[in-house]
Write an enzyme that holds these catalytic residues in place. Structure first.
Site, PDB file in Angstrom:
ATOM      1  N   ARG A  35      32.258  62.719  31.331  1.00  0.00           N
ATOM      2  CA  ARG A  35      30.973  63.120  30.750  1.00  0.00           C
ATOM      3  C   ARG A  35      31.168  64.120  29.599  1.00  0.00           C
ATOM      4  O   ARG A  35      30.388  64.127  28.651  1.00  0.00           O
ATOM      5  CB  ARG A  35      30.077  63.735  31.822  1.00  0.00           C
ATOM      6  CG  ARG A  35      29.498  62.689  32.757  1.00  0.00           C
ATOM      7  CD  ARG A  35      28.650  63.302  33.830  1.00  0.00           C
ATOM      8  NE  ARG A  35      27.822  62.278  34.454  1.00  0.00           N
ATOM      9  CZ  ARG A  35      27.050  62.492  35.512  1.00  0.00           C
ATOM     10  NH1 ARG A  35      27.000  63.687  36.053  1.00  0.00           N
ATOM     11  NH2 ARG A  35      26.326  61.529  36.011  1.00  0.00           N
ATOM     12  N   LYS A 201      24.195  54.208  49.512  1.00  0.00           N
ATOM     13  CA  LYS A 201      22.844  54.769  49.492  1.00  0.00           C
ATOM     14  C   LYS A 201      21.749  53.718  49.297  1.00  0.00           C
ATOM     15  O   LYS A 201      20.991  53.778  48.337  1.00  0.00           O
ATOM     16  CB  LYS A 201      22.758  55.828  48.393  1.00  0.00           C
ATOM     17  CG  LYS A 201      23.529  57.095  48.734  1.00  0.00           C
ATOM     18  CD  LYS A 201      23.183  58.218  47.785  1.00  0.00           C
ATOM     19  CE  LYS A 201      23.914  58.129  46.484  1.00  0.00           C
ATOM     20  NZ  LYS A 201      23.659  59.156  45.529  1.00  0.00           N
ATOM     21  N   GLY A 367      21.764  57.972  39.071  1.00  0.00           N
ATOM     22  CA  GLY A 367      20.329  57.752  39.298  1.00  0.00           C
ATOM     23  C   GLY A 367      19.599  57.296  38.049  1.00  0.00           C
ATOM     24  O   GLY A 367      18.734  56.417  38.111  1.00  0.00           O
TER      25      GLY A 367
HETATM   26  P1  ADP Z   1      27.260  55.141  43.455  1.00  0.00           P
HETATM   27  O1  ADP Z   1      27.462  56.632  43.374  1.00  0.00           O
HETATM   28  O2  ADP Z   1      28.216  54.374  42.623  1.00  0.00           O
HETATM   29  O3  ADP Z   1      25.820  54.752  43.244  1.00  0.00           O
HETATM   30  P2  ADP Z   1      26.998  55.318  46.328  1.00  0.00           P
HETATM   31  O4  ADP Z   1      26.873  56.786  46.225  1.00  0.00           O
HETATM   32  O5  ADP Z   1      25.814  54.525  46.766  1.00  0.00           O
HETATM   33  O6  ADP Z   1      27.605  54.706  44.973  1.00  0.00           O
HETATM   34  O7  ADP Z   1      28.129  54.937  47.375  1.00  0.00           O
HETATM   35  C1  ADP Z   1      29.416  55.464  47.338  1.00  0.00           C
HETATM   36  C2  ADP Z   1      29.864  55.797  48.719  1.00  0.00           C
HETATM   37  O8  ADP Z   1      29.828  54.622  49.528  1.00  0.00           O
HETATM   38  C3  ADP Z   1      31.287  56.273  48.755  1.00  0.00           C
HETATM   39  O9  ADP Z   1      31.305  57.564  49.328  1.00  0.00           O
HETATM   40  C4  ADP Z   1      32.000  55.261  49.645  1.00  0.00           C
HETATM   41  O10 ADP Z   1      32.943  55.828  50.512  1.00  0.00           O
HETATM   42  C5  ADP Z   1      30.863  54.720  50.468  1.00  0.00           C
HETATM   43  N1  ADP Z   1      31.178  53.416  51.072  1.00  0.00           N
HETATM   44  C6  ADP Z   1      31.391  52.250  50.465  1.00  0.00           C
HETATM   45  N2  ADP Z   1      31.687  51.292  51.356  1.00  0.00           N
HETATM   46  C7  ADP Z   1      31.672  51.883  52.581  1.00  0.00           C
HETATM   47  C8  ADP Z   1      31.883  51.432  53.915  1.00  0.00           C
HETATM   48  N3  ADP Z   1      32.175  50.162  54.166  1.00  0.00           N
HETATM   49  N4  ADP Z   1      31.755  52.329  54.912  1.00  0.00           N
HETATM   50  C9  ADP Z   1      31.467  53.616  54.654  1.00  0.00           C
HETATM   51  N5  ADP Z   1      31.252  54.107  53.420  1.00  0.00           N
HETATM   52  C10 ADP Z   1      31.354  53.245  52.391  1.00  0.00           C
HETATM   53 MG    MG Z   2      27.222  58.250  44.721  1.00  0.00          MG
END
Ligand code: ADP
Ligand code: MG
Length: 383
Positions: A35, A201, A367
């Site tokens: 960033r 999420k 977001g």
């Molecule tokens: P982004 O920030 O790219 O939008 P998120 O915050 O929604 O993504 O998700 C990222 C998190 O999801 C990471 O902490 C990762 O460890 C978790 N994650 C992904 N797959 C799994 C899984 N199968 N079980 C537990 N956590 C997971």
């Molecule tokens: Mg995230």
């Protein structure tokens, strides 16, 4: 909303709202400076225009006095100075005499960074609630406001939307680049358009998922998100992470375009050994997509012309569960497609795994990029 290159900045004092909300570890080291790097174009443009530059940013969430130790912008000012090869004067205050004196002494070409705008949240949430008296004060320090903090554009805070009420305002190059790359994805994607969804999420992403399902040709679902989808189909997901509150929403979705994992890397609680399974047993946790799923997802990616990716395919913080995410990076890196990644964790994965240059665009906004893809107007863009 004006563009930075439509405004006369010559010899002006500019206030730039940047997004230096970067990951910082316990030793106060910056673990990903993407960033900061992406903000250099706007800063250099202002330097070329002989501006005095005042930088504002938030870092983390500041809810109690102790949070100030972890979330000072000082290390960020040092990294910026290194990247620009130029002095950046850090003021450890968000307002007051020291701010005033420092700004009064500025010469053209000088760069001053104030302390984390969210330190003002300890004072009745003045930053996050868009306190206009605070906004007016910050605006009084300069002549022109440039919003270059894409990651914060979905929020109306004092340091972005607030200041823009008191000064001639425009969007910086980083925000413009984000819009140039993200808007065509949602408005007019070249088809087939494939969306990869993963991460954890789901509840935060329901609206985006809904909108993307309408627009996309294929939706590949991995990560923890997949287990909520599988459970909604009455499949056994063992102890995998499921977002129970989103089950009804998932059940209501049109499943026609949705492609779910057909195998998984699983583990038992508190164990490092992994197994590859087609069906998860009640005591297992799914932590990554399996090899058959990787191939299945690859077959859809190979017939796509546009790919948008949000959310890692597994629990990537543990290297054992990075394979699925890495594999998709590798597949996409070899394709002649428009490929865009949005989401804090997803972007970190792509950058840290060394694939940033292989993607058309890696968004600096989590977001904000998702809300844009929901079809929302972002308050920070409409300044
Ligand atoms: P982004 O920030 O790219 O939008 P998120 O915050 O929604 O993504 O998700 C990222 C998190 O999801 C990471 O902490 C990762 O460890 C978790 N994650 C992904 N797959 C799994 C899984 N199968 N079980 C537990 N956590 C997971
Ligand atoms: Mg995230």
């Amino acid at each position: 909303m004006k563009r930075i290159d439509e405004v006369n900045l010559r010899n002006k004092t500019v206030i730039i709202r940047v997004d230096y909300n970067v990951p910082i570890n316990d030793k106060l080291e910056i673990t990903d400076d993407n960033r900061i790097k992406e903000s250099l174009k706007t800063i250099n443009y202002c330097l070329d225009n002989n501006c005095k530059i005042i930088l504002l940013s938030h870092l983390g969430k500041v809810k109690k006095e102790e949070d100030k130790l972890k979330y000072s912008l000082k290390p960020v000012s040092e990294r910026l100075s290194l990247l620009l090869d130029k002095q950046v004067t850090f003021v450890p205050e968000t307002r007051g005499n020291l701010v005033k004196e420092t700004v009064l002494k500025m010469q053209p070409g000088d760069i001053v960074m104030l302390e984390n705008t969210r330190f003002e949240d300890l004072n009745d949430k003045k930053e996050s609630s868009c306190d206009l008296e605070l906004a007016k004060y910050w605006a009084s320090l300069g002549d022109i406001f440039i919003n270059d903090a894409f990651g914060t554009c979905h929020r109306a805070h004092a340091s972005n939307v607030g200041i823009s009420k008191y000064l001639p305002s425009c969007l910086g190059f980083l925000v413009l680049k984000e819009l140039d790359n993200l808007l065509p994805i949602i408005n007019n994607p070249e088809r087939p358009f494939t969306v990869i969804l993963g991460g954890a999420k789901l509840s935060d992403k329901l609206k985006t998922v809904e909108n993307l399902i309408k627009k996309a040709d294929y939706i590949l679902v991995g990560g923890a998100m997949a287990y909520t989808f599988l459970k909604a189909n009455n499949e056994e997901v063992g102890k995998s992470l499921v977002d129970e509150d989103s089950l009804e929403f998932v059940k209501s979705l049109d499943k026609e375009k949705i492609i779910l994992p057909i195998d998984h890397i699983v583990s038992l609680e508190n164990k490092e050994e992994t197994r590859v399974v087609d069906k998860i047993s009640p005591n297992e946790i799914g932590l990554d997509i399996g090899p058959k799923t990787r191939e299945l997802f690859k077959s859809f990616l190979e017939k796509s012309k546009t790919i948008f990716w949000n959310g890692p395919m597994g629990y990537y913080e543990n290297p054992i569960y990075q394979e699925g995410t890495k594999y998709l990076c590798e597949v996409i890196s070899k394709l002649d497609v428009t490929s865009v990644v949005g989401g804090g964790d997803s972007a970190s994965c792509v950058i840290n795994m060394g694939y940033k240059d292989k993607f058309t665009h890696v968004s600096t906004g989590g977001g904000a990029s998702l809300e844009l893809l929901e079809g929302k107007e972002l308050p920070g863009i409409n300044i």
